[in-house]
Design an enzyme around this catalytic site. Structure first.
Site, PDB file in Angstrom:
ATOM      1  N   HIS A 158       0.714  -1.218  -0.099  1.00  0.00           N
ATOM      2  CA  HIS A 158       0.021  -0.091   0.039  1.00  0.00           C
ATOM      3  C   HIS A 158       0.808   1.244   0.056  1.00  0.00           C
ATOM      4  CE1 HIS A 158      -3.528  -2.554   1.410  1.00  0.00           C
ATOM      5  NE2 HIS A 158      -2.247  -3.147   1.996  1.00  0.00           N
ATOM      6  N   SER A 279      14.808  22.161 -14.735  1.00  0.00           N
ATOM      7  CA  SER A 279      13.640  22.870 -15.160  1.00  0.00           C
ATOM      8  C   SER A 279      14.104  23.972 -15.702  1.00  0.00           C
ATOM      9  CB  SER A 279      12.768  23.105 -13.936  1.00  0.00           C
ATOM     10  OG  SER A 279      11.952  24.351 -13.939  1.00  0.00           O
ATOM     11  N   LYS A 285      15.934  21.781  -9.765  1.00  0.00           N
ATOM     12  CA  LYS A 285      15.228  20.451  -9.957  1.00  0.00           C
ATOM     13  C   LYS A 285      16.058  19.739 -10.931  1.00  0.00           C
ATOM     14  CE  LYS A 285      10.805  20.135 -10.362  1.00  0.00           C
ATOM     15  NZ  LYS A 285       9.611  20.388 -11.229  1.00  0.00           N
ATOM     16  N   GLU A 292       9.293   9.027 -16.596  1.00  0.00           N
ATOM     17  CA  GLU A 292       7.893   9.503 -16.833  1.00  0.00           C
ATOM     18  C   GLU A 292       7.450   9.354 -18.279  1.00  0.00           C
ATOM     19  OE1 GLU A 292       7.384  13.621 -15.282  1.00  0.00           O
ATOM     20  OE2 GLU A 292       9.459  13.405 -14.780  1.00  0.00           O
TER      21      GLU A 292
END
Ligand code: ARG
Length: 460
Positions: A158, A279, A285, A292
Site C-alpha cells: 500500500h 527545469s 530541480k 515518466e
C-alpha cells in the site's frame, strides 16, 4: 505516372486521389521489404521446383529480387505511393529489372497470404532482438542484485513501509517479471510459427504448390491448415501486442518507482545527470523525464492492443482492408517498447543507490514489529493474534514517544509482557529481520544469493 498492376483493366477510371490517400500503405509497410523479398524468393523457388514456372524464369526472378534488395539497401529505390504497398512496389521494380517474366511471380499466391507471411517473418526477426534486449535488462538488474544482497531498505505494501527487505530482493522481483515476459514471447512465437504462404486469396489454389517446401525455406514449423483463417488471422499480432503491453506495464511499474525513489522525500536513488532534465525556471530541480515518458508511452502501447482487438472483432471472413492497419500498430508498439527497455536499462545501470537513506528510513519505521510478534509465537508459543495485540500496544507506545521499536530497553518491553526476554531484542534490528527471512523466495541474503545463481542459470 506509375501504373499499379493490381488496378484492374476493366475499371473505367483509376482510383481517385482521395481513395489513394486512404489506401496507400507504402510509407509504413516498406519496413517489410526484406521479408517480402525473402517470401517471394521462397515462392519462386517452389514454383520452379513444382514446374509451375521453368528454371530459367525461376532464376531470373530470384536474381532480380536479390538485386532489388541490394538497391533498396543502397538507398537507390524511391517507393511510389501510387503503387499502394510494398508488395506492388517490389513487383513493379521486378518488372523494371527483368521484364515481362516478373509477371509470373504472382502465380498461385495473393497479397493476402503474402502480407501475413511478411508480417509473421518480421515479428519472428524482431522478437529475437527484443528478447536479447530483455536479457540485457535482466543482466543489469542481476548486477544490481549481486551488489546489494545486504543492502537494507524498506519494503512496501500500500506504499506504506511494511517490512525490511534488501535491494537485491526488490530488483529480483523485476527479473522474474521480465523472465515471464520472455517466455510469453516464446509461447507467442510458437503459435505464430505456421506458414501462411500458399493460402492464396482465401480458397487455396488449383496450382500444384508445395507448402511444406516454402515452410522449410522460410523457417516455419508447418503450413497453416485453413486458407480462409490464414488470410484473416491476426491472432499473432494481438498476442504480440499483448506481450509488448505487459512488458511495457512492467517497465512502467519500474518507471514509477524510479520517479518515487528519485523524489526528495524518498531520496533512494541518484539519477544520472545525462538521463535527467532540469527545469527552465527552477534551478534546483532534476526531473526523471525518461521514466515518466516510459510510464506515458505504456498507455499508447496498451491502447494499440485494444485498437487491434477492435479492428478484428467485427470482420466477416476472410480478408478485409481494415487489416492493413495492423502494421502501423505493430511497428508503433514494438518501437516504443524497444525504446522503453533501453531507457529504463540505462537509467538503472547508471543510477546510484542511497544506502544510508534507505537504512535510516527503515530504522525509524517500526518495521520490525512483525518480527517481535513472530518471536512471541515461536518462543513463547502465543497464538499469532495474542502476539499481535502485545506488539500493537508496543508500536502505539513507540509512536507516542516518537521512538523506534528497536530502541526500547528490555525493561520497557517487559512492561507490555513480562515473559519477553533479552533474546527478543535481537529480532528488532532490521538486519536481523532480513537475515531471518530464510523461506524459499525470501529476502534473507543467504536466500537471495542462491536465487541470483538460479536466475543467472535460468535467464542469462
Ligand atoms: N497492403 C495490404 C495489407 O496490408 C496487402 C493485402 C492487400 N489485399 C487485398 N486484397 N487488397 O493488408
Amino acid at each position: 505516372m506509375k501504373k499499379n498492376p493490381s488496378r484492374n483493366v476493366h475499371f473505367s477510371k483509376g482510383p481517385s486521389e482521395i481513395l489513394d490517400a486512404i489506401n496507400t500503405s507504402i510509407d509504413i509497410d516498406q519496413r517489410l521489404y526484406k521479408e517480402d523479398i525473402t517470401g517471394s524468393i521462397a515462392h519462386a523457388r517452389m514454383l520452379g521446383k513444382q514446374k509451375i514456372i521453368n528454371k530459367k524464369e525461376q532464376s531470373a526472378i530470384v536474381s532480380g529480387l536479390k538485386a532489388i534488395e541490394r538497391d533498396i539497401e543502397k538507398n537507390k529505390v524511391v517507393f511510389s505511393k501510387k503503387l499502394e504497398d510494398i508488395h506492388m512496389n517490389i513487383e513493379s521494380l521486378l518488372f523494371k529489372k527483368i521484364g515481362k517474366v516478373a509477371g509470373k511471380l504472382h502465380t498461385a499466391r495473393s497479397r493476402n497470404d503474402q502480407v501475413v507471411t511478411d508480417l509473421k517473418l518480421w515479428v519472428k526477426k524482431e522478437s529475437k532482438i527484443l528478447d536479447s534486449e530483455l536479457k540485457k535488462f535482466q543482466r543489469t538488474l542481476i548486477n544490481i542484485a549481486t551488489k546489494n544482497t545486504e543492502t537494507i531498505m524498506p519494503g512496501y505494501t500500500h506504499l506504506q513501509i511494511a517490512q525490511p527487505i534488501t535491494l537485491a530482493h526488490h530488483v529480483l522481483a523485476y527479473v522474474e517479471m521480465i523472465g515471464r515476459d520472455r517466455t510469453r514471447l516464446e509461447d507467442c512465437l510458437y503459435r505464430l510459427n505456421e506458414n501462411p504462404l500458399g493460402a492464396a486469396a482465401l480458397a487455396g489454389t488449383s496450382f500444384p504448390i508445395d507448402r511444406k517446401y516454402t515452410s522449410k525455406e522460410l523457417g516455419f514449423r508447418e503450413p497453416t491448415k485453413n486458407a480462409m483463417d490464414t488470410v484473416s488471422d491476426r491472432d499473432f499480432v494481438i498476442e504480440f501486442l499483448f506481450v509488448l503491453s505487459l512488458i511495457a506495464v512492467h517497465l512502467s511499474k519500474i518507471a514509477e518507482e524510479i520517479v518515487l525513489w528519485s523524489n526528495q522525500q524518498f531520496d533512494f536513488i541518484n539519477l544520472p545527470d545525462d538521463l535527467s532534465t532540469g527545469s527552465s525556471i527552477m534551478p534546483q530541480k532534476k526531473n526523471p523525464d525518461g521514466a515518466e515518458l516510459v510510464r506515458g508511452k505504456t498507455s499508447i502501447i496498451i491502447s494499440n492492443l485494444s485498437t487491434m482487438l477492435n479492428i478484428i472483432k467485427g470482420l466477416p471472413l476472410s480478408y478485409s482492408k481494415d487489416l492493413q492497419d495492423d502494421k502501423q500498430i505493430t511497428f508503433n508498439s514494438y518501437d516504443n517498447v524497444y525504446l522503453c527497455i533501453k531507457v529504463i536499462n540505462e537509467i538503472l545501470s547508471k543510477s546510484t543507490f542511497n544506502k544510508t537513506r534507505m537504512k535510516e528510513l527503515i530504522d525509524n519505521s517500526n518495521a520490525t514489529a512483525t518480527d517481535l510478534a513472530n518471536w512471541l509465537v515461536q518462543k513463547l508459543r502465543y497464538s499469532f493474534r495474542d502476539a499481535y495485540i502485545v506488539t500493537g500496544k508496543i508500536v502505539s507506545y513507540c509512536s507516542k514517544q516518537n521512538r523506534n521499536i528497536d530502541s526500547l530497553s528490555l525493561d520497557e518491553l517487559k512492561k507490555f509482557d513480562k515473559n519477553i526476554t533479552a533474546d527478543a531484542k535481537k529480532v528488532l534490528s532490521a538486519t536481523n529481520s532480513v537475515k531471518s527471512k530464510l523461506s524459499f523466495g525470501g529476502t534473507a541474503p543467504e536466500i537471495t544469493k542462491k536465487m541470483i545463481k538460479l536466475v543467472i542459470k535460468k535467464y542469462l
